[in-house]
Design an enzyme around this catalytic site. Structure first.
Site, PDB file in Angstrom:
ATOM      1  N   TYR A 163      -3.352  -8.626  15.925  1.00 42.69           N
ATOM      2  CA  TYR A 163      -3.298  -7.446  14.687  1.00 42.69           C
ATOM      3  C   TYR A 163      -4.234  -6.208  14.923  1.00 42.69           C
ATOM      4  CZ  TYR A 163      -4.067  -4.979  10.174  1.00 42.69           C
ATOM      5  OH  TYR A 163      -4.439  -4.272   9.210  1.00 42.69           O
TER       6      TYR A 163
ATOM      7  N   ASN B 200      -2.949 -13.136   2.454  1.00 45.20           N
ATOM      8  CA  ASN B 200      -3.947 -12.633   1.809  1.00 45.20           C
ATOM      9  C   ASN B 200      -4.525 -13.291   0.647  1.00 45.20           C
ATOM     10  OD1 ASN B 200      -3.951 -10.534   3.748  1.00 45.20           O
ATOM     11  ND2 ASN B 200      -2.679  -9.348   2.635  1.00 45.20           N
TER      12      ASN B 200
ATOM     13  N   SER C  53      -7.678  -0.041  10.486  1.00 47.17           N
ATOM     14  CA  SER C  53      -7.881  -1.398   9.826  1.00 47.17           C
ATOM     15  C   SER C  53      -9.356  -1.280  10.180  1.00 47.17           C
ATOM     16  CB  SER C  53      -7.257  -2.574  10.191  1.00 47.17           C
ATOM     17  OG  SER C  53      -8.032  -3.691   9.682  1.00 47.17           O
TER      18      SER C  53
ATOM     19  N   ILE D  36       0.963  -1.237   0.010  1.00 49.30           N
ATOM     20  CA  ILE D  36       0.017   0.211  -0.085  1.00 49.30           C
ATOM     21  C   ILE D  36       0.754   1.047   0.000  1.00 49.30           C
ATOM     22  CG2 ILE D  36      -2.027   1.166   1.046  1.00 49.30           C
ATOM     23  CD1 ILE D  36      -2.339  -1.484   2.335  1.00 49.30           C
TER      24      ILE D  36
ATOM     25  N   LYS E 210      -3.817  -2.206  16.182  1.00 49.82           N
ATOM     26  CA  LYS E 210      -4.444  -1.341  15.444  1.00 49.82           C
ATOM     27  C   LYS E 210      -5.232  -0.382  16.182  1.00 49.82           C
ATOM     28  CE  LYS E 210      -2.450  -1.796  11.261  1.00 49.82           C
ATOM     29  NZ  LYS E 210      -1.693  -0.763  10.699  1.00 49.82           N
TER      30      LYS E 210
ATOM     31  N   ILE F  90      -9.029 -22.351   0.389  1.00 49.93           N
ATOM     32  CA  ILE F  90     -10.070 -21.321   0.970  1.00 49.93           C
ATOM     33  C   ILE F  90     -10.203 -21.759   2.438  1.00 49.93           C
ATOM     34  CG2 ILE F  90     -12.418 -20.853   0.755  1.00 49.93           C
ATOM     35  CD1 ILE F  90     -12.120 -21.481  -2.199  1.00 49.93           C
TER      36      ILE F  90
END
Length: 336
Positions: free
Chosen positions: A149, A199, A124, A12, A153, A217
């Protein structure tokens, strides 16, 4: 404006650097390269014709930060640097708190010492927590996060809110974004995770290019339409533009919070099928057990960002798939 981008060699961050340079800003990048590559800087130059100043280093290194601020006349900071894998954070919580929380505190101390108090923070949607109703709206309180995580944040957000309350010279934008995917349309920069991707999109594209044999998956028994997780996916270039637009509100003191998302959810299976349809490449997959920390479904209400920043996600699912495949097919081994 001279902008410091922490983590600017990452996924990003690199796309945001491109948008900053294109808009006429001067950019300094600091990155320890744990999730980035020095080749990114060459690619940014190829896209923009400009070379940001690059400093290899860690935001936990206060001596380095003090020297950086003294030498480069920074006006504002966009803060991406941090670890970001939900599953890894469950296994290694202290590592995430040290990098994400402590690193942010060191950065803020260095900023204050240098008289720089304008900050855009890469937060996030996970801060809304496990029990939040959808769509997520900025007026909702932070909830019970489902991973270290997400907790890291949320904790940084609280630190920044308290900092602004204590010192009204600070101006902070908290950018709560959802699931960025895609790549720069040039195919020169994109998502290049190390090891097995955490991801979904890079996992799909690495299967498509032959680096991985099949897609795993995680779970097909969620309470969703097809049993797979649903997320609000947005194009990484749209996300980068959102951070650029957040700079415009940093003249006003205090904290402002913005969701960045498409405002709709797409399931894992639907995303796989969209990739196949756009690229013509088949993706073999199998279902495996759920992953710790994953929620069934969430998506954004991004109306506030449109109203106050003039931002909305403009690139649809087809562009996300096409740009991802352009990046991966042109760079089958990533930056290496």
């Amino acid at each position: 404006m001279q902008v410091l981008v922490t983590g600017g060699a990452g996924y990003i961050g690199s796309h945001t650097v491109v948008e900053l340079l294109a808009a006429g800003h001067r950019v300094v990048v600091i990155d320890n390269l744990c999730n980035g590559s020095p080749e990114v800087l060459n690619r940014i130059h190829a896209i923009t014709g400009q070379q940001p100043v690059f400093i290899e280093g860690d935001i936990r290194d206060r001596v380095l930060l003090d020297r950086l601020f003294a030498e480069h006349g920074i006006d504002a900071v966009i803060h991406f640097a941090g670890l970001k894998a939900v599953g890894e954070s469950v296994a290694c919580p202290l590592t995430y708190y040290e990098n994400n929380l402590y690193g942010s505190m060191v950065l803020c101390r260095a900023m204050a010492a240098a008289g720089v108090r304008r900050l855009v923070f890469s937060s996030s949607a996970t801060v809304y927590g496990e029990e939040a109703a959808v769509p997520y709206v900025e007026s909702m309180p932070r909830g019970m996060t489902s991973s270290p995580y997400g907790t890291s944040k949320a904790m940084v957000e609280k630190v920044l809110e308290d900092l602004c309350a204590a010192d009204q010279r600070w101006s902070v934008a908290l950018m709560r974004y959802f699931n960025p995917i895609g790549a720069h349309p040039s195919g020169l920069i994109g998502e290049d995770p190390r090891g097995i991707p955490n991801n979904l999109m890079p996992y799909i594209s690495q299967v498509a290019v032959g680096r991985l044999p099949e897609l795993s998956i995680y779970g097909n028994d969620y309470p969703t339409a097809d049993g797979t997780c649903e997320r609000d996916y947005l194009h990484v270039v749209d996300l980068a533009v959102g951070h650029l637009k957040a700079l415009q509100i940093l003249d006003a003191p205090g904290v402002k919070t913005y969701n960045l998302g498409m405002g709709q959810s797409v399931s894992v299976l639907a995303l796989v099928n969209a990739f196949i349809q756009v690229t013509g490449v088949e993706i073999p997959y199998r279902f495996v057990s759920r992953r710790n920390g994953d929620l069934a479904a969430f998506w954004a209400d991004a109306g506030k960002a449109h109203q106050e920043l003039g931002w909305r996600a403009e690139r649809g699912l087809e562009a996300m798939m096409a740009d991802t495949w352009r990046w991966q097919s042109k760079n089958p081994g990533g930056y290496r």
